[in-house]
Design a protein around this motif. Structure first.
Motif, PDB file in Angstrom:
ATOM      1  N   GLN A 150       0.834  -1.204   0.000  1.00  0.00           N
ATOM      2  CA  GLN A 150       0.000   0.000   0.000  1.00  0.00           C
ATOM      3  C   GLN A 150       0.870   1.257   0.000  1.00  0.00           C
ATOM      4  OE1 GLN A 150      -3.523  -0.049   2.680  1.00  0.00           O
ATOM      5  NE2 GLN A 150      -2.888  -2.125   3.187  1.00  0.00           N
ATOM      6  N   THR A 153       2.248   1.847  -3.518  1.00  0.00           N
ATOM      7  CA  THR A 153       1.172   2.272  -4.409  1.00  0.00           C
ATOM      8  C   THR A 153       0.777   3.720  -4.135  1.00  0.00           C
ATOM      9  OG1 THR A 153       0.334  -0.001  -4.439  1.00  0.00           O
ATOM     10  CG2 THR A 153      -1.135   1.713  -5.253  1.00  0.00           C
ATOM     11  N   ALA A 154       0.638   4.055  -2.843  1.00  0.00           N
ATOM     12  CA  ALA A 154       0.235   5.417  -2.484  1.00  0.00           C
ATOM     13  C   ALA A 154       1.323   6.429  -2.806  1.00  0.00           C
ATOM     14  CB  ALA A 154      -0.109   5.470  -1.002  1.00  0.00           C
ATOM     15  N   PHE A 294      -6.765   4.097  -7.033  1.00  0.00           N
ATOM     16  CA  PHE A 294      -6.433   2.789  -6.464  1.00  0.00           C
ATOM     17  C   PHE A 294      -7.201   1.667  -7.159  1.00  0.00           C
ATOM     18  CE2 PHE A 294      -4.189   4.816  -3.004  1.00  0.00           C
ATOM     19  CZ  PHE A 294      -3.289   3.842  -2.599  1.00  0.00           C
ATOM     20  N   LYS A 297      -5.123   0.202  -9.803  1.00  0.00           N
ATOM     21  CA  LYS A 297      -3.886  -0.458  -9.412  1.00  0.00           C
ATOM     22  C   LYS A 297      -4.104  -1.969  -9.268  1.00  0.00           C
ATOM     23  CE  LYS A 297      -1.850   3.546  -9.046  1.00  0.00           C
ATOM     24  NZ  LYS A 297      -0.793   3.979  -9.991  1.00  0.00           N
TER      25      LYS A 297
END
Length: 557
Positions: A150, A153-154, A294, A297
């Protein structure tokens, strides 16, 4: 035989008579052994006074209304070490593990915990269990690979200029359409308003817009209650109550549906319904918000994130982005109400930027107040950013955090921390130590964040002297967004209005995850007279000198 029986009966009676004395002697011996053990334990620990069986908990309870200042006092008493150890469960076999708490604000210890030995100090099972119902395995409640995926990705999203521009647009829309109108209404009505409540509503609307692409408009005339916002508040408060009691107790309450656990279950149902509907809407019509990003993703297996994970991600960002900025802004406004010299410098800087970007108009201010400052204008507010950083140094939005010790370790200052124990690092105390920030550590001085000529914002060279945005691999991804939002709101309020603390209103810290003001921040609002800021100042006003801002409680004269 009769005599033998009589003697046997007499022996039994004698045994019965002796048994109470034997029990009492045994208990006395155990108590003496325990007190000797307890004495030896308390001699090894350097923290506040402890009591048998309950450890330092009575001291915590006695100082609960000023707990952060109390911790700072304890750390200050240790000198340059800025570290102490205490026990909340002084029982043999537990005291050196589950019952031991190490408290520190030593920058070298913080670097060790947050960066050098990062893997040895995770959130830990107690924290994760308490927050799981609300935050699941989201980025702020997970460790290891779950957290790392996470985070990566963030990080790709939070470093984009488009996201910061989107934040500026959401903030400016809320400011222009609603905040300015509400403040103007209170000017006309000559009625006080809780500025903390307004800021909380505004930042909640902004972070919802950025995360979901949906503005709940909790900041509206009349200040209506929003079911999702109310449920989220209730869920957060009920979750925090889990830390006030041993974990088995809240688990029993949850199983039986009692008290705060019943409230948590009901509020989570409202939150879940809102999130389900929001995710469905975003799937049908994707946008440029974080949730939509998101959805595009993929996880480590190349699959799209399932709905429950998307909900965890969104709620984690919502929790992080709402309270922290509004709390920091509340303390900022409270501080400059006592430091009008700082307020004037902020306004002079805003005027200087607007003079270049919007020019002169009529009395010099017409175009200045038509729109909130734009993205590029906000980027130029160096002194305002310094004032906000100084606020966070003294009043960090998250005043302390805790870590779980996986394996036995020794901190850089020599403190031994055994596996299974806990470490609390006091972010609030870091900014209040002479050994860390010098003799003027209690003074509110934004200039400490500026270059010699005042033209550049300069972060501290030792990053672990300022951990308001955490440190190491868990450094806050939204740091730049937070500064941008705070500058946008602070400049907008100051440009149009002057705020004054309501006489007699007490400002106190609330004991919670974030440094809320217990009684809010009630202020009187007046229109801002910009006449003295129109022309470039010929001479800077004299310094007011060192002003030490009170730490816990203040009341207007």
């Amino acid at each position: 035989m009769a005599m033998a029986m009589a003697m046997g009966g007499g022996g039994g009676m004698l045994q019965l008579q002796l048994e109470p004395y034997a029990v009492a002697a045994t208990l006395a011996a155990l108590a003496s052994a325990y007190m000797l053990w307890f004495w030896a334990l308390s001699r090894r620990l350097s923290g506040p006074r402890m009591w048998p069986l309950v450890g330092s908990l009575p001291s915590v309870v006695a100082n609960r209304t000023r707990v952060h200042d109390w911790i700072a006092d304890n750390l200050r008493a240790t000198g340059d070490a800025a570290t102490y150890q205490t026990c909340i469960l002084p029982l043999p076999f537990l005291a050196r593990r589950q019952g031991l708490v190490t408290v520190t604000c030593n920058p070298r210890n913080l670097e060790h915990i947050l960066r050098a030995r990062f893997d040895n100090y995770p959130k830990g099972p107690m924290w994760q269990a308490a927050f799981h119902d609300l935050l699941g395995q989201g980025i702020f409640n997970s460790d290891g690979e779950t957290w790392l995926l996470q985070r990566k990705t963030a990080a790709l999203e939070f470093t984009t200029r488009t996201l910061r521009q989107a934040m500026a647009r959401w903030a400016n829309r809320s400011i222009k359409d609603r905040l300015w109108r509400i403040l103007a209404d209170h000017c006309d009505a000559a009625a006080s308003v809780d500025l903390q409540d307004l800021l909380l509503r505004l930042t909640f609307d902004n972070i919802c817009g950025l995360t979901f692409g949906k503005d709940p408009e909790t900041l509206s005339p009349g200040l209506p209650e929003n079911p999702f916002a109310a449920a989220f508040d209730e869920a957060t408060g009920a979750t925090m109550q889990r830390f006030l009691f041993p974990s088995f107790l809240w688990r029993v309450k949850k199983a039986l549906g009692l008290g705060s656990e019943q409230s948590l279950r009901k509020s989570l149902a409202v939150v879940d319904q809102f999130m389900t509907e929001t995710i469905a809407a975003r799937k049908a019509t994707p946008s440029d918000d974080l949730l939509s990003r998101f959805m595009k993703k993929r996880d480590s297996n190349g699959k799209a994130f399932p709905e429950d994970v998307l909900q965890w991600i969104a709620l984690n960002f919502l929790l992080a982005g709402r309270d922290t900025s509004s709390v920091a802004l509340s303390w900022f406004f409270w501080t400059i109400m006592q430091r009008r010299d700082v307020e004037r410098k902020v306004l002079l800087e805003i005027a200087s930027v607007l003079r270049e970007t919007r020019g002169e108009h009529d009395d010099g201010t017409g175009k200045w107040t038509e729109e909130p400052l734009g993205f590029d204008e906000l980027e130029r507010l160096v002194y305002l950013k310094a004032a906000l950083a100084e606020t966070l140094r003294l009043y960090p939005s998250v005043p302390q955090d805790s870590k779980y010790v996986v394996a036995d370790d020794v901190l850089p200052d020599g403190t031994v921390v055994p596996a299974g124990s806990a470490i609390t690092y006091s972010i609030y105390s870091v900014g209040r130590m002479e050994s860390i920030w010098g003799k003027d550590c209690a003074e509110f001085r934004p200039e400490r964040w500026l270059s010699a000529d005042g033209s550049r914002f300069e972060p501290v060279k030792d990053a672990y002297r300022f951990v308001a945005f955490n440190g190491g691999p868990r450094t806050c991804l939204g740091k730049d967004l937070a500064y941008l939002q705070m500058k946008s709101i602070a400049s907008a309020v100051l440009l149009r209005h002057s705020v004054e603390l309501v006489p007699g209103h007490k400002v106190q810290q609330k004991i919670s995850l974030t440094l809320f003001m217990k009684n809010g921040l009630r202020v009187n609002v007046k229109p801002r007279d910009l006449a003295s800021y129109v022309a470039p100042p010929e001479e800077e006003p004299p310094e007011l000198g060192s002003v030490v801002i009170p730490t816990t409680t203040a009341a207007a004269a």
